[in-house]
Enzyme design. Structure first.
Site, PDB file in Angstrom:
ATOM      1  N   GLN A 101       4.928  -8.113  -5.268  1.00 56.26           N
ATOM      2  CA  GLN A 101       5.010  -7.384  -6.541  1.00 56.26           C
ATOM      3  C   GLN A 101       6.058  -6.284  -6.439  1.00 56.26           C
ATOM      4  O   GLN A 101       6.333  -5.600  -7.416  1.00 56.26           O
ATOM      5  CB  GLN A 101       3.655  -6.739  -6.855  1.00 56.26           C
ATOM      6  CG  GLN A 101       2.541  -7.739  -6.996  1.00 56.26           C
ATOM      7  CD  GLN A 101       1.195  -7.034  -6.978  1.00 56.26           C
ATOM      8  OE1 GLN A 101       0.704  -6.565  -7.996  1.00 56.26           O
ATOM      9  NE2 GLN A 101       0.599  -6.949  -5.814  1.00 56.26           N
ATOM     10  N   VAL A 103       9.669  -4.385  -5.992  1.00 59.40           N
ATOM     11  CA  VAL A 103      11.014  -4.607  -6.518  1.00 59.40           C
ATOM     12  C   VAL A 103      12.062  -4.009  -5.574  1.00 59.40           C
ATOM     13  O   VAL A 103      13.237  -3.994  -5.877  1.00 59.40           O
ATOM     14  CB  VAL A 103      11.153  -3.985  -7.931  1.00 59.40           C
ATOM     15  CG1 VAL A 103      10.201  -4.659  -8.915  1.00 59.40           C
ATOM     16  CG2 VAL A 103      10.905  -2.468  -7.918  1.00 59.40           C
ATOM     17  N   HIS A 119       7.884  -9.375  -9.823  1.00 59.87           N
ATOM     18  CA  HIS A 119       8.289  -8.341 -10.778  1.00 59.87           C
ATOM     19  C   HIS A 119       9.789  -8.054 -10.738  1.00 59.87           C
ATOM     20  O   HIS A 119      10.236  -6.998 -11.176  1.00 59.87           O
ATOM     21  CB  HIS A 119       7.479  -7.062 -10.532  1.00 59.87           C
ATOM     22  CG  HIS A 119       6.009  -7.237 -10.804  1.00 59.87           C
ATOM     23  ND1 HIS A 119       5.052  -6.367 -10.362  1.00 59.87           N
ATOM     24  CD2 HIS A 119       5.342  -8.206 -11.488  1.00 59.87           C
ATOM     25  CE1 HIS A 119       3.849  -6.796 -10.753  1.00 59.87           C
ATOM     26  NE2 HIS A 119       4.010  -7.903 -11.431  1.00 59.87           N
ATOM     27  N   CYS A 131      23.076 -12.146 -23.685  1.00 63.64           N
ATOM     28  CA  CYS A 131      24.280 -12.858 -24.104  1.00 63.64           C
ATOM     29  C   CYS A 131      24.459 -14.173 -23.349  1.00 63.64           C
ATOM     30  O   CYS A 131      25.337 -14.952 -23.676  1.00 63.64           O
ATOM     31  CB  CYS A 131      25.516 -11.970 -23.932  1.00 63.64           C
ATOM     32  SG  CYS A 131      25.995 -11.708 -22.213  1.00 63.64           S
ATOM     33  N   CYS A 150      26.964  -4.572 -19.567  1.00 63.62           N
ATOM     34  CA  CYS A 150      27.017  -5.998 -19.226  1.00 63.62           C
ATOM     35  C   CYS A 150      28.486  -6.371 -19.010  1.00 63.62           C
ATOM     36  O   CYS A 150      29.312  -6.115 -19.885  1.00 63.62           O
ATOM     37  CB  CYS A 150      26.424  -6.825 -20.360  1.00 63.62           C
ATOM     38  SG  CYS A 150      26.743  -8.593 -20.197  1.00 63.62           S
ATOM     39  N   THR A 190      -2.028  -3.997  -1.890  1.00 60.15           N
ATOM     40  CA  THR A 190      -2.023  -4.041  -3.352  1.00 60.15           C
ATOM     41  C   THR A 190      -3.379  -3.579  -3.871  1.00 60.15           C
ATOM     42  O   THR A 190      -4.411  -3.893  -3.298  1.00 60.15           O
ATOM     43  CB  THR A 190      -1.625  -5.440  -3.894  1.00 60.15           C
ATOM     44  OG1 THR A 190      -1.738  -5.425  -5.318  1.00 60.15           O
ATOM     45  CG2 THR A 190      -2.469  -6.565  -3.345  1.00 60.15           C
ATOM     46  N   SER A 191      -3.322  -2.806  -4.963  1.00 56.23           N
ATOM     47  CA  SER A 191      -4.561  -2.223  -5.484  1.00 56.23           C
ATOM     48  C   SER A 191      -5.423  -3.269  -6.187  1.00 56.23           C
ATOM     49  O   SER A 191      -6.589  -3.034  -6.471  1.00 56.23           O
ATOM     50  CB  SER A 191      -4.241  -1.081  -6.448  1.00 56.23           C
ATOM     51  OG  SER A 191      -3.434  -1.570  -7.493  1.00 56.23           O
ATOM     52  N   ASN A 215      -5.567  -3.141   3.807  1.00 56.11           N
ATOM     53  CA  ASN A 215      -5.413  -2.005   2.888  1.00 56.11           C
ATOM     54  C   ASN A 215      -6.046  -0.772   3.529  1.00 56.11           C
ATOM     55  O   ASN A 215      -6.953  -0.904   4.347  1.00 56.11           O
ATOM     56  CB  ASN A 215      -6.094  -2.303   1.539  1.00 56.11           C
ATOM     57  CG  ASN A 215      -5.528  -1.449   0.396  1.00 56.11           C
ATOM     58  OD1 ASN A 215      -5.568  -0.223   0.443  1.00 56.11           O
ATOM     59  ND2 ASN A 215      -5.011  -2.095  -0.634  1.00 56.11           N
ATOM     60  N   ALA A 233      -0.900  -0.916   7.113  1.00 58.43           N
ATOM     61  CA  ALA A 233      -0.337  -2.266   7.205  1.00 58.43           C
ATOM     62  C   ALA A 233       0.507  -2.441   8.471  1.00 58.43           C
ATOM     63  O   ALA A 233       0.443  -3.492   9.115  1.00 58.43           O
ATOM     64  CB  ALA A 233       0.502  -2.556   5.965  1.00 58.43           C
TER      65      ALA A 233
HETATM   66  P1  NAD Z   1      -0.442   0.191  -6.198  1.00 53.12           P
HETATM   67  O1  NAD Z   1       0.382   1.426  -6.133  1.00 53.12           O
HETATM   68  O2  NAD Z   1      -1.293  -0.030  -7.379  1.00 53.12           O
HETATM   69  O3  NAD Z   1      -1.398   0.098  -4.927  1.00 53.12           O
HETATM   70  C1  NAD Z   1      -0.944   0.318  -3.621  1.00 53.12           C
HETATM   71  C2  NAD Z   1      -2.033  -0.121  -2.676  1.00 53.12           C
HETATM   72  O4  NAD Z   1      -1.565   0.037  -1.345  1.00 53.12           O
HETATM   73  C3  NAD Z   1      -3.320   0.707  -2.789  1.00 53.12           C
HETATM   74  O5  NAD Z   1      -4.433  -0.173  -2.840  1.00 53.12           O
HETATM   75  C4  NAD Z   1      -3.342   1.541  -1.492  1.00 53.12           C
HETATM   76  O6  NAD Z   1      -4.653   1.762  -1.029  1.00 53.12           O
HETATM   77  C5  NAD Z   1      -2.576   0.626  -0.553  1.00 53.12           C
HETATM   78  N1  NAD Z   1      -1.893   1.308   0.549  1.00 53.12           N
HETATM   79  C6  NAD Z   1      -1.282   2.524   0.551  1.00 53.12           C
HETATM   80  N2  NAD Z   1      -0.732   2.781   1.739  1.00 53.12           N
HETATM   81  C7  NAD Z   1      -0.979   1.697   2.529  1.00 53.12           C
HETATM   82  C8  NAD Z   1      -0.650   1.360   3.870  1.00 53.12           C
HETATM   83  N3  NAD Z   1       0.051   2.200   4.650  1.00 53.12           N
HETATM   84  N4  NAD Z   1      -1.069   0.169   4.360  1.00 53.12           N
HETATM   85  C9  NAD Z   1      -1.800  -0.679   3.573  1.00 53.12           C
HETATM   86  N5  NAD Z   1      -2.133  -0.417   2.296  1.00 53.12           N
HETATM   87  C10 NAD Z   1      -1.722   0.758   1.773  1.00 53.12           C
HETATM   88  O7  NAD Z   1       0.579  -1.016  -5.977  1.00 53.12           O
HETATM   89  P2  NAD Z   1       0.590  -2.508  -6.511  1.00 53.12           P
HETATM   90  O8  NAD Z   1      -0.754  -3.134  -6.308  1.00 53.12           O
HETATM   91  O9  NAD Z   1       1.777  -3.119  -5.895  1.00 53.12           O
HETATM   92  O10 NAD Z   1       0.826  -2.423  -8.097  1.00 53.12           O
HETATM   93  C11 NAD Z   1       1.677  -1.479  -8.688  1.00 53.12           C
HETATM   94  C12 NAD Z   1       2.924  -2.004  -9.382  1.00 53.12           C
HETATM   95  O11 NAD Z   1       3.939  -1.057  -9.117  1.00 53.12           O
HETATM   96  C13 NAD Z   1       3.486  -3.304  -8.889  1.00 53.12           C
HETATM   97  O12 NAD Z   1       3.663  -4.105  -9.980  1.00 53.12           O
HETATM   98  C14 NAD Z   1       4.875  -2.997  -8.290  1.00 53.12           C
HETATM   99  O13 NAD Z   1       5.867  -3.804  -8.859  1.00 53.12           O
HETATM  100  C15 NAD Z   1       5.189  -1.603  -8.702  1.00 53.12           C
HETATM  101  N6  NAD Z   1       5.713  -0.739  -7.594  1.00 53.12           N
HETATM  102  C16 NAD Z   1       6.599  -1.243  -6.669  1.00 53.12           C
HETATM  103  C17 NAD Z   1       7.053  -0.435  -5.630  1.00 53.12           C
HETATM  104  C18 NAD Z   1       8.019  -1.026  -4.624  1.00 53.12           C
HETATM  105  O14 NAD Z   1       8.785  -1.914  -4.956  1.00 53.12           O
HETATM  106  N7  NAD Z   1       7.958  -0.591  -3.359  1.00 53.12           N
HETATM  107  C19 NAD Z   1       6.635   0.891  -5.517  1.00 53.12           C
HETATM  108  C20 NAD Z   1       5.745   1.394  -6.478  1.00 53.12           C
HETATM  109  C21 NAD Z   1       5.291   0.555  -7.503  1.00 53.12           C
HETATM  110 ZN    ZN Z   2      25.823  -9.407 -22.119  1.00 56.53          ZN
END
Ligand code: NAD
Ligand code: ZN
Length: 244
Positions: A101, A103, A119, A131, A150, A190-191, A215, A233
């Site tokens: 998820q 980016v 995402h 376009c 663009c 992921t939450s 998590n 992690a």
């Molecule tokens: P979230 O922010 O909702 O959840 C993050 C999760 O990671 C939580 O459950 C938390 O407990 C856990 N966490 C925090 N630190 C950790 C660690 N060190 N080890 C393991 N787990 C840990 O994120 P989500 O579920 O990805 O959803 C949020 C949305 O935000 C996504 O769609 C994403 O695209 C976007 N997002 C992306 C980034 C990125 O690209 N790095 C950053 C912020 C948000």
């Molecule tokens: Zn264009």
């Protein structure tokens, strides 16, 4: 904890098809804030108020200022031990898919090959006017002009990310759903509240996959897991790959 990790290693060694779902938590230890963390300058804005087509149509410059700030923040970030552990697992198992998820592009930077970006990617842009030009990569930070243009029609460009209220690209969603027909699944950092990713673990479970969550805290997905590993992690994934 040791016993749980041994069990995970044993299942992973048996697995023929492994699928991984990652969220913002896997990049936390690379210094990338999750959306729940404090975001300095932008902490008074909610992503739900900026990452939408409506917000962009009203004020593209403001949305781009937020993205430009995030791109500057991400620019020198490096993959951590959890990203690298997944590269090793990809080499170890016959069939591997990594659905993210995030980016931030850190899985690619680490060297993962079969990555599905649900995402999108913050380092790509696409034409707001649609376009017809395909999305293009642009890693310039900071951007010299906001909003960027663009290159084909000269209209406004937008980030090639999936915003609130938008659909995940069909090909990426289809490939992700296919990957859920697996025998082992990791759900890392992921939450479990953003759909459809939150339902992915459920799909895999109904197809008989062994589910492992990594998590720092329990999530709505925890009760569905075969093994839940609570901790950072980096530390957990490193101890798993060291046993392969
Ligand atoms: P979230 O922010 O909702 O959840 C993050 C999760 O990671 C939580 O459950 C938390 O407990 C856990 N966490 C925090 N630190 C950790 C660690 N060190 N080890 C393991 N787990 C840990 O994120 P989500 O579920 O990805 O959803 C949020 C949305 O935000 C996504 O769609 C994403 O695209 C976007 N997002 C992306 C980034 C990125 O690209 N790095 C950053 C912020 C948000
Ligand atoms: Zn264009």
């Amino acid at each position: 904890m040791r016993e749980k990790i041994e069990k995970v290693i044993k299942e992973l060694k048996k697995a023929k098809k492994v699928t991984v779902l990652t969220g913002a938590g896997i990049s936390k230890e690379s210094g990338v804030p999750t959306f729940r963390g404090k975001e300095g300058l932008w902490q008074n804005y909610k992503p739900e108020e900026l990452a939408t087509p409506y917000a962009f149509s009203r004020d593209p410059k403001k949305v781009w200022e937020w993205y430009d700030w995030r791109r500057q923040m991400l620019y020198d970030k490096l993959p951590n031990k959890a990203h690298i552990a997944l590269v090793k697992i990809e080499k170890f198992v016959p069939n591997f898919t990594l659905i993210t998820q995030n980016v931030d592009g850190l899985h690619h930077k680490a060297g993962s090959k079969n990555v599905l970006e649900l995402h999108g990617c913050i380092w790509r842009m696409k034409c707001w006017n649609q376009c017809g030009v395909p999305p293009w990569e642009d890693r310039t930070v900071p951007l010299p002009e906001l909003p960027p243009k663009c290159p084909s029609c000269g209209g406004i460009a937008r980030p090639d990310t999936v915003w609130f209220g938008e659909q995940i690209p069909e090909d990426v969603l289809e490939a992700s759903l296919n990957a859920l027909n697996c025998d082992f699944m990791f759900v890392i950092g992921t939450s479990g509240v953003v759909q459809p990713a939150a339902s992915f673990a459920y799909h895999a479970k109904t197809r008989g996959a062994f589910l492992v969550e990594v998590n720092v805290e329990p999530t709505p997905l925890t009760s569905m897991m075969d093994v839940s590993l609570m901790g950072k992690a980096t530390e957990i994934m490193e101890s798993i790959v060291s046993g392969l």
